[in-house]
Design an enzyme around this catalytic site. Structure first.
Site, short mmCIF file in Angstrom:
data_model
loop_
_atom_site.label_atom_id
_atom_site.label_comp_id
_atom_site.label_asym_id
_atom_site.label_seq_id
_atom_site.Cartn_x
_atom_site.Cartn_y
_atom_site.Cartn_z
N ASP A 41 28.69 32.69 43.75
CA ASP A 41 27.46 34.12 43.40
C ASP A 41 27.22 33.37 42.03
O ASP A 41 27.47 32.76 41.32
CB ASP A 41 28.34 35.24 42.81
CG ASP A 41 28.81 35.70 44.32
OD1 ASP A 41 27.80 35.51 45.00
OD2 ASP A 41 29.82 36.92 44.59
N LYS A 63 24.17 37.17 43.90
CA LYS A 63 24.48 38.54 44.12
C LYS A 63 25.01 38.70 42.64
O LYS A 63 25.98 38.95 42.57
CB LYS A 63 26.13 38.12 45.24
CG LYS A 63 25.64 37.69 46.66
CD LYS A 63 24.35 38.78 47.16
CE LYS A 63 26.20 40.02 47.74
NZ LYS A 63 25.01 41.28 48.35
N MET A 177 29.54 46.66 36.81
CA MET A 177 27.47 47.21 36.53
C MET A 177 26.60 48.45 36.28
O MET A 177 25.91 48.83 36.70
CB MET A 177 27.29 47.16 38.17
CG MET A 177 27.72 45.14 38.66
SD MET A 177 27.62 45.22 40.76
CE MET A 177 29.11 46.04 41.46
#
Length: 258
Positions: A41, A63, A177
């Site tokens: 990732d 990702k 996130m």
């Protein structure tokens, strides 16, 4: 596991941790060193990727929140294609594969194709951020549990969370996130009854040499995150246990003044 737990035609989902290669498990290092191909990732640090041995193919599948270079179905197909070709395959995921890593989708695709897939856990960002700050995610009489929350939703969709439950208190909330929606998180928690004075710790690039931390409060979260985060991977910890972050910072400043 048997001594040879990485036979050709096997896939391992490996946790790359928060970025510091010293935080990898010994098993993760061994699996990475034996792989024929590693799909990684965007959040996997350069220092961790440096462990991929010379001659092993490394494939960046992106990702990262808001900037996926491959969609999940394409990644699934790549994994199945590699294992079908008899490769030892490592799928290297930031943090822990089983925490907001969409691991189940990849495991299901590989098993549906008839191949073996195993998981090597990693240190998740919330643990790394708390450790760097010298804080406990749980605290007797203050924070009884930890709740991991993804602040990422499908593009254009509202952040669909049980805000009343999250705002009830007695927990440490770890928002993954959450950089781009920090203001929304603060507003919804306050609307649901959480005090604007609730302590918050914002951490960027947890465990890395350029890690940044800022102790703030919920009603200042949007301003604090915009001032600190930039485009860096950001974790937001909310709850009364984070009050110790401000005390620790004050103590460090006092020690420097002495």
């Amino acid at each position: 596991m048997q001594p040879d737990d990485f036979a050709p035609g096997t896939v391992w989902l490996v946790g790359a941790g928060p970025g510091d290669p010293d935080l990898l498990t010994m098993k993760a290092v061994r699996l990475i060193s034996r792989a024929d191909i590693v799909f990684y990732d965007a959040l996997v640090s350069k220092r961790v990727r440096a462990l991929i041995r010379e001659g092993t193919k490394g494939v960046n599948v992106g990702k990262r929140s808001g900037r996926h270079s491959k969609d999940q179905s394409a990644i699934n197909a790549m994994l199945v294609g590699a294992v079908r070709a008899g490769k030892r395959v490592v799928r290297l995921k930031g943090g822990d594969p089983m925490v907001f890593g969409r691991a189940t989708e990849e495991i299901s695709a590989i098993e549906a194709a008839g191949f073996r897939v195993c998981v090597c856990p990693g240190i998740t960002a919330a643990s790394a951020a708390a450790a760097s700050a010298g804080l406990s995610l749980t605290l007797r009489g203050v924070a009884r549990d930890v709740r991991f929350v993804t602040a990422h939703s499908r593009r254009g969709a509202a952040l669909d969370l049980d805000w009343a439950s999250l705002a009830r208190g007695g927990s440490t909330l770890a928002f993954y996130m959450g950089r781009d929606v920090a203001g929304h998180i603060a507003r919804r928690l306050i609307e649901a009854g959480m005090s604007g004075a609730t302590p918050v710790l914002v951490t960027c690039n947890a465990s890395l040499p350029d890690e940044q931390r800022l102790a703030t409060r919920l009603d200042l979260l949007d301003l604090a995150t915009r001032a600190l985060a930039g485009s860096a991977p950001t974790l937001i910890l909310v709850g009364p246990a984070m009050a110790l972050a401000e005390r620790a910072r004050s103590g460090a400043m006092a020690a420097e003044a002495d």
